[in-house]
Scaffold this active site. Structure first.
Site, PDB file in Angstrom:
ATOM      1  N   GLU A  98       0.799  -1.227   0.000  1.00  0.00           N
ATOM      2  CA  GLU A  98       0.000   0.000   0.000  1.00  0.00           C
ATOM      3  C   GLU A  98       0.831   1.275   0.000  1.00  0.00           C
ATOM      4  OE1 GLU A  98      -2.962  -0.132   3.059  1.00  0.00           O
ATOM      5  OE2 GLU A  98      -3.962  -1.840   2.145  1.00  0.00           O
ATOM      6  N   GLU A 114      -5.241  -8.580   0.351  1.00  0.00           N
ATOM      7  CA  GLU A 114      -5.993  -8.292   1.574  1.00  0.00           C
ATOM      8  C   GLU A 114      -7.435  -8.012   1.210  1.00  0.00           C
ATOM      9  OE1 GLU A 114      -4.576  -5.126   4.136  1.00  0.00           O
ATOM     10  OE2 GLU A 114      -2.515  -5.796   3.863  1.00  0.00           O
TER      11      GLU A 114
HETATM   12  C1  GCO Z   1      -3.375  -2.241   5.137  1.00  0.00           C
HETATM   13  C2  GCO Z   1      -2.825  -2.868   6.025  1.00  0.00           C
HETATM   14  C3  GCO Z   1      -3.392  -3.589   7.129  1.00  0.00           C
HETATM   15  C4  GCO Z   1      -4.573  -3.031   7.834  1.00  0.00           C
HETATM   16  C5  GCO Z   1      -5.843  -3.376   7.121  1.00  0.00           C
HETATM   17  C6  GCO Z   1      -7.080  -2.909   7.816  1.00  0.00           C
HETATM   18  O1  GCO Z   1      -2.702  -2.833   4.242  1.00  0.00           O
HETATM   19  O2  GCO Z   1      -3.988  -1.228   5.260  1.00  0.00           O
HETATM   20  O3  GCO Z   1      -2.167  -3.856   5.302  1.00  0.00           O
HETATM   21  O4  GCO Z   1      -2.238  -3.525   7.867  1.00  0.00           O
HETATM   22  O5  GCO Z   1      -4.606  -3.551   9.099  1.00  0.00           O
HETATM   23  O6  GCO Z   1      -5.840  -2.793   5.872  1.00  0.00           O
HETATM   24  O7  GCO Z   1      -7.111  -1.517   7.915  1.00  0.00           O
END
Ligand code: GCO
Length: 448
Positions: A166, A353
């Site tokens: 990200e 994710e």
């Molecule tokens: C993200 C993060 C996670 C967060 C999830 C929930 O990539 O933003 O990888 O660490 O915990 O997205 O907010």
């Protein structure tokens, strides 16, 4: 046979990140990261929580692997804490840091689970931040050096690598909005950080190829599906800017080697430009083996002068909300990945994710009836199946997250796990969603 059936080689997995689960923040020579600094600064994180202990996975990784094995996943996505390997960001390798990941990787392989490692999930060594962090191009060299050490140490064992998690969060959320470490509020700085992270990604991919490391390498962008509320040109343009902030600003350089011009022009009106040096764009656009997409939500927007950075306001059209107040928009997953395929071609896609936060309650007999989270997963799995049926090269899905963990600025109050973490005892208790996913993986599908 279930009537929703996934391809045989579809990769089911779950994901976590080092700072969110490991704890042991001063053990075995680990250096401090920007998240240690940030979370130890009063007022930055809800309840002033920090990752000092987190889920204590540094000591309990065997339990985590046992949970993964029982779940039946083919892969586990975790991240490596750079300050465990290089406590000061550069210099000598801390063998004990490497040792920890060797143990984790060996335990995974012994359980028949493929490790998928993210090199940068936000825990930049503080020593590098002290020299400017991602604003300083020397951090790119430090990252590539760290990546090289990891590639060589785990060649043949880790077959899937993600350079950055990200980049939008690393740059804009952390350096313009200021909600995450290091907590700056400066648009130009955020643009610099985004650019340098992407160059670092490209350099790491180049290094990976040069060294002839086996396996595949890619990066993960968090994409958001944002649609115009009406078909008025003003709404369309405003929503497009808002979407491009998360999507095109990162996807275009990665795949096309250029920034979207309309956004470059827009940022210029805000006094910010991209610090591109000769060769940068070619570096960023190194061919990758897959693209990781983190998808949580989407929404609708319309033009409103002066609203935010993009003259765009979000319109609430009545979506169900998670406890993060994020819209549940499963169809958005279908739309965004269809768009990725159309716009950027046939590169394999992994959902690295997807998941949801709800207020969980542990019953007296240690159960969590997270019906809403289970429903969220079911809805998104259906969209995955639709995508595959439509010819989108979706190869795998990682649920966020294996277990409740340190949710960044939200501390421990926001739970995303399919396994409940009791933060008093550090015991783990699978939730109903865990058993649902176990069943889906077991059948490689489900009935609707
Ligand atoms: C993200 C993060 C996670 C967060 C999830 C929930 O990539 O933003 O990888 O660490 O915990 O997205 O907010």
């Amino acid at each position: 046979m279930a009537n929703i059936q996934f391809p045989q080689d579809f990769v089911w997995g779950t994901a976590t990140a080092s700072y969110q689960i490991e704890g042991a923040y001063q053990e075995d020579g680990r250096g401090l990261s920007i998240w240690d600094t940030f979370s130890h600064t009063p007022g930055k994180v809800f309840n002033d929580d920090n990752g000092d202990v987190a889920c204590d996975s540094y000591h309990r990784y065997e339990e985590d692997v046992a949970l993964l094995k029982k779940l039946g996943v083919k892969a586990y996505r975790f991240s490596i804490a750079w300050p465990r390997i290089f406590p000061q960001g550069t210099g000598d390798v801390n063998e004990k840091g490497l040792e920890y990941y060797r143990k984790v990787v060996d335990a995974l392989l012994a359980a028949g689970i493929e490790p998928c490692a993210t090199l940068y999930h936000w825990d930049l060594p503080q020593a590098l931040q002290d020299k400017g962090g991602w604003d300083n191009r020397e951090t790119i060299d430090a990252f590539v050096n760290y990546a090289e050490v990891m590639f060589k140490a785990f060649d043949g064992k880790i077959k899937q690598w993600i350079t950055f998690n990200e980049t939008w969060c690393v740059s804009f959320l952390s350096n313009y909005i200021g909600a995450h470490a290091p907590g700056n509020r400066d648009l130009q700085l955020a643009i610099n950080v985004a650019h340098h992270c992407m160059v670092a990604h490209g350099e790491a991919v180049r290094k990976f190829r040069e060294l002839g490391i086996s396996g595949e390498i890619g990066t993960t962008h968090n994409l958001y599906w944002f649609e115009p509320y009406t078909t008025s040109p003003q709404d369309i343009e405003a929503a497009r800017r808002n979407r491009a902030f998360n999507n095109e600003w990162f996807m275009d350089p990665t795949f096309k080697g250029s920034y979207p011009q309309f956004m470059v022009d827009w940022f210029k009106t805000k006094g910010a430009t991209v610090p591109i040096l000769p060769g940068d764009m070619e570096t960023i656009a190194q061919k990758i083996d897959f693209i990781g997409v983190n998808y949580y939500s989407g929404g609708f927007g319309r033009y409103k002068e002066g609203e935010g950075l993009f003259d765009c306001e979000e319109v609430q059209i009545g979506f169900d909300k998670t406890y993060m107040d994020w819209n549940v928009y499963a169809d958005g997953l279908y739309k965004v990945l269809s768009w990725v395929h159309e716009e950027y071609g046939d590169t394999p896609i992994y959902i690295t994710e997807n998941g949801a936060c709800y207020e969980d309650e542990l019953t007296a007999d240690n159960r969590v009836h997270d019906v809403q989270r289970t429903d969220y997963y079911r809805k998104h799995f259906i969209q995955c199946h639709r995508l595959i049926g439509s010819g989108v090269p979706l190869k795998g899905y990682f649920a966020w997250s294996l277990l409740d963990n340190f949710e960044w600025a939200e501390g421990y109050r926001k739970r995303f796990g399919i396994v409940y973490t009791n933060y008093e005892t550090l015991e783990r208790h699978p939730k109903i969603s865990y058993y649902f996913i176990q069943d889906v993986i077991g059948k490689n599908g489900f009935d609707v």
